[in-house]
Design a protein around this motif. Sequence first.
Motif, PDB file in Angstrom:
ATOM      1  N   LYS A  53       0.829  -1.203   0.000  1.00  0.00           N
ATOM      2  CA  LYS A  53       0.000   0.000   0.000  1.00  0.00           C
ATOM      3  C   LYS A  53       0.865   1.255   0.000  1.00  0.00           C
ATOM      4  N   GLU A  54       2.054   1.169   0.589  1.00  0.00           N
ATOM      5  CA  GLU A  54       2.992   2.291   0.570  1.00  0.00           C
ATOM      6  C   GLU A  54       3.730   2.363  -0.758  1.00  0.00           C
ATOM      7  N   ARG A  55       4.059   1.204  -1.338  1.00  0.00           N
ATOM      8  CA  ARG A  55       4.902   1.169  -2.529  1.00  0.00           C
ATOM      9  C   ARG A  55       4.141   1.450  -3.825  1.00  0.00           C
ATOM     10  N   VAL A  56       2.836   1.143  -3.877  1.00  0.00           N
ATOM     11  CA  VAL A  56       2.082   1.362  -5.115  1.00  0.00           C
ATOM     12  C   VAL A  56       2.162   2.823  -5.563  1.00  0.00           C
ATOM     13  N   PRO A  57       1.921   3.817  -4.694  1.00  0.00           N
ATOM     14  CA  PRO A  57       2.066   5.207  -5.152  1.00  0.00           C
ATOM     15  C   PRO A  57       3.502   5.533  -5.582  1.00  0.00           C
ATOM     16  N   GLN A  58       4.491   4.974  -4.878  1.00  0.00           N
ATOM     17  CA  GLN A  58       5.887   5.196  -5.260  1.00  0.00           C
ATOM     18  C   GLN A  58       6.165   4.562  -6.613  1.00  0.00           C
ATOM     19  N   PHE A  59       5.613   3.374  -6.852  1.00  0.00           N
ATOM     20  CA  PHE A  59       5.778   2.676  -8.135  1.00  0.00           C
ATOM     21  C   PHE A  59       5.150   3.489  -9.258  1.00  0.00           C
ATOM     22  N   ILE A  60       3.962   4.016  -9.016  1.00  0.00           N
ATOM     23  CA  ILE A  60       3.270   4.827 -10.026  1.00  0.00           C
ATOM     24  C   ILE A  60       4.096   6.069 -10.349  1.00  0.00           C
ATOM     25  N   GLU A  61       4.623   6.715  -9.323  1.00  0.00           N
ATOM     26  CA  GLU A  61       5.453   7.908  -9.542  1.00  0.00           C
ATOM     27  C   GLU A  61       6.714   7.546 -10.336  1.00  0.00           C
ATOM     28  N   TYR A  62       7.370   6.450  -9.956  1.00  0.00           N
ATOM     29  CA  TYR A  62       8.577   6.005 -10.661  1.00  0.00           C
ATOM     30  C   TYR A  62       8.232   5.660 -12.110  1.00  0.00           C
ATOM     31  N   ALA A  63       7.100   4.998 -12.313  1.00  0.00           N
ATOM     32  CA  ALA A  63       6.691   4.566 -13.655  1.00  0.00           C
ATOM     33  C   ALA A  63       6.453   5.740 -14.593  1.00  0.00           C
ATOM     34  N   THR A  64       5.995   6.867 -14.052  1.00  0.00           N
ATOM     35  CA  THR A  64       5.749   8.025 -14.911  1.00  0.00           C
ATOM     36  C   THR A  64       7.047   8.571 -15.497  1.00  0.00           C
ATOM     37  N   GLY A  65       8.174   8.325 -14.835  1.00  0.00           N
ATOM     38  CA  GLY A  65       9.468   8.774 -15.349  1.00  0.00           C
ATOM     39  C   GLY A  65      10.232   7.695 -16.103  1.00  0.00           C
ATOM     40  N   HIS A  66       9.660   6.486 -16.176  1.00  0.00           N
ATOM     41  CA  HIS A  66      10.342   5.368 -16.849  1.00  0.00           C
ATOM     42  C   HIS A  66      10.121   5.438 -18.354  1.00  0.00           C
ATOM     43  N   ARG A  67      11.189   5.262 -19.115  1.00  0.00           N
ATOM     44  CA  ARG A  67      11.115   5.313 -20.580  1.00  0.00           C
ATOM     45  C   ARG A  67      11.020   3.912 -21.161  1.00  0.00           C
ATOM     46  N   GLY A  68      10.000   3.228 -20.898  1.00  0.00           N
ATOM     47  CA  GLY A  68       9.826   1.879 -21.423  1.00  0.00           C
ATOM     48  C   GLY A  68       8.513   1.318 -20.939  1.00  0.00           C
ATOM     49  N   LYS A  69       8.372   0.022 -21.170  1.00  0.00           N
ATOM     50  CA  LYS A  69       7.155  -0.648 -20.739  1.00  0.00           C
ATOM     51  C   LYS A  69       7.100  -0.695 -19.218  1.00  0.00           C
TER      52      LYS A  69
END
Length: 174
Positions: free
Chosen positions: A87-103
């Motif tokens: 529950k803590e990591r999902v928002p962090q994952f979403i934030e990280y994913a927005t800056g990821h240049r790939g799938k």
Amino acid sequence: MSVLTAAVVVVGILCVLDLLLSFGIIRRLRAQNEALRDLREKQAATEPDIMAPAGSAISLSDVDAADPVDVSGALVGFFSPNCEPCKERVPQFIEYATGHRGKVIAIAAGDPDEVADMVVRLGEVAEVVVEEMGGPLHTAFGTTGYPAVCLVDGDSTVVASGWEMSALPVPASR
């Protein structure tokens, strides 16, 4: 006048005493911080990897050919709705994913009804796969717990993995 001088001397002595106590507290906090860091390093060295470590090749031969998942060059995350750290990591994952240049691929572990909210949230930035623990993607990545995140390069080799987003390199800006 002598009362004023005595008051100034007393205040000066109290200030020096306070300063010495502050230095003692700072020294203790630094020692405690170092002890905690050493403990975390020892604990990390003895804990098994939560998923395939860096350098591991990912083989998706067990994944159903009717629903292929290409993980090369992807950010991959495994989450469970019953997991408090998730529950803590999902928002962090979403934030990280927005800056990821790939799938970006997110695996929501559990019954489809249980993971519905998680699928919606992760679906904003990722291709979401729902499967039970021990499913083909769990097996391919050697996932043993949640949350688990990793980066996979173009050759389907794990670049970095862990249970915290800090285990992954900082994404390049778009």
